[in-house]
Design a protein around this motif. Sequence first.
Motif, PDB file in Angstrom:
ATOM      1  N   TYR A  81       0.840  -1.192   0.000  1.00 55.15           N
ATOM      2  CA  TYR A  81       0.000   0.000   0.000  1.00 55.15           C
ATOM      3  C   TYR A  81       0.877   1.245   0.000  1.00 55.15           C
ATOM      4  O   TYR A  81       1.825   1.343   0.785  1.00 55.15           O
ATOM      5  N   GLU A  82       0.559   2.158  -0.868  1.00 57.13           N
ATOM      6  CA  GLU A  82       1.319   3.403  -0.963  1.00 57.13           C
ATOM      7  C   GLU A  82       0.818   4.401   0.080  1.00 57.13           C
ATOM      8  O   GLU A  82      -0.387   4.606   0.243  1.00 57.13           O
TER       9      GLU A  82
ATOM     10  N   GLY B  76       5.988  14.570   2.932  1.00 60.75           N
ATOM     11  CA  GLY B  76       5.477  14.506   1.567  1.00 60.75           C
ATOM     12  C   GLY B  76       6.068  13.410   0.710  1.00 60.75           C
ATOM     13  O   GLY B  76       5.586  13.165  -0.412  1.00 60.75           O
ATOM     14  N   THR B  77       7.097  12.689   1.195  1.00 60.47           N
ATOM     15  CA  THR B  77       7.702  11.625   0.403  1.00 60.47           C
ATOM     16  C   THR B  77       6.851  10.362   0.462  1.00 60.47           C
ATOM     17  O   THR B  77       6.151  10.098   1.450  1.00 60.47           O
ATOM     18  N   LEU B  78       6.943   9.588  -0.621  1.00 61.14           N
ATOM     19  CA  LEU B  78       6.169   8.350  -0.692  1.00 61.14           C
ATOM     20  C   LEU B  78       6.824   7.243   0.124  1.00 61.14           C
ATOM     21  O   LEU B  78       8.049   7.167   0.242  1.00 61.14           O
TER      22      LEU B  78
ATOM     23  N   PHE C  89       8.491   0.586   3.811  1.00 64.38           N
ATOM     24  CA  PHE C  89       9.670   0.448   2.959  1.00 64.38           C
ATOM     25  C   PHE C  89       9.771   1.635   2.009  1.00 64.38           C
ATOM     26  O   PHE C  89       8.753   2.215   1.617  1.00 64.38           O
ATOM     27  N   PRO C  90      10.993   2.000   1.601  1.00 64.90           N
ATOM     28  CA  PRO C  90      11.146   3.153   0.708  1.00 64.90           C
ATOM     29  C   PRO C  90      10.713   2.882  -0.726  1.00 64.90           C
ATOM     30  O   PRO C  90      10.451   3.815  -1.479  1.00 64.90           O
ATOM     31  N   THR C  91      10.634   1.593  -1.113  1.00 65.19           N
ATOM     32  CA  THR C  91      10.238   1.261  -2.482  1.00 65.19           C
ATOM     33  C   THR C  91       9.128   0.224  -2.479  1.00 65.19           C
ATOM     34  O   THR C  91       9.001  -0.578  -1.531  1.00 65.19           O
TER      35      THR C  91
END
Length: 253
Positions: free
Chosen positions: A6-7, A13-15, A33-35
């Motif tokens: 899930y994003e 503001g970063t994903l 996780f960052p990705t």
Amino acid sequence: MTAGVYETTKKDGTLSYRASFTYKGKHISLGSFPTAEGAHRAYLTAELLLRSPEGAQLSLSDYAAAGKPLSYDKWVILINLRDNGIYFKTPIYLYRRYFVYHYNEETHLKFDADDLFYYSNHKIMKRGGHLFVADYGMQVTLTSRYGIKPHAVEGRDYRFVNGDSTDFRYGNLELINRYTGVTSVQKDGHTVYLAKIHINGDFIIGRYSTEEEAAIAYNRAADYLNKKGLEKNYSRNYIDGLSDAEYQSVYDR
């Protein structure tokens, strides 16, 4: 988006990408996780560990070889769930009469089964070299659950019977000095109890034949110093098994 991923957006503001997994009706968060690829890999690892014959062959010690796809906490939690059928929020692995709390990859702490409820609901942390849990907003050292004072020194005030300082099972912790300001010493082949109190340095109050006398002498010295204007918060010793009258008699003496 791939299964179990899930994003989300962080406060800056970063994903970010969260992974989760459902096993036997239990929804399990696998972390952030960052990705998306990293989150999906975590999901696939949970799938492997809990539903695959190949995953059943993986053990706690295979974490590094597996590429560390999850946090170490989650790796332990999932393997314990797989092997023992119980989900814990903390990294606990159950054995027959005890359990191991995996603080990190290198530090594994043993506890008696009696402590399972407590440590399944309290995360162990470290600060200043001391392991502790946060309990009702306070830092509680692990040894304090055994009646050992927070500033006690291993080897002087208590010891691990088998020499393993990660083994917190009750039978492995022996209290040497029970009271603040009291140390047992050998004199002429006999054990005596030295009472001392810290002012600018350590000040010897006296030597006594019992721990209780030395502990009460420490209390009286602390009372005297505070009464004379020394603004220091000395902890007082509680002497179990003495009535008020018995305590006062020793105190006066």
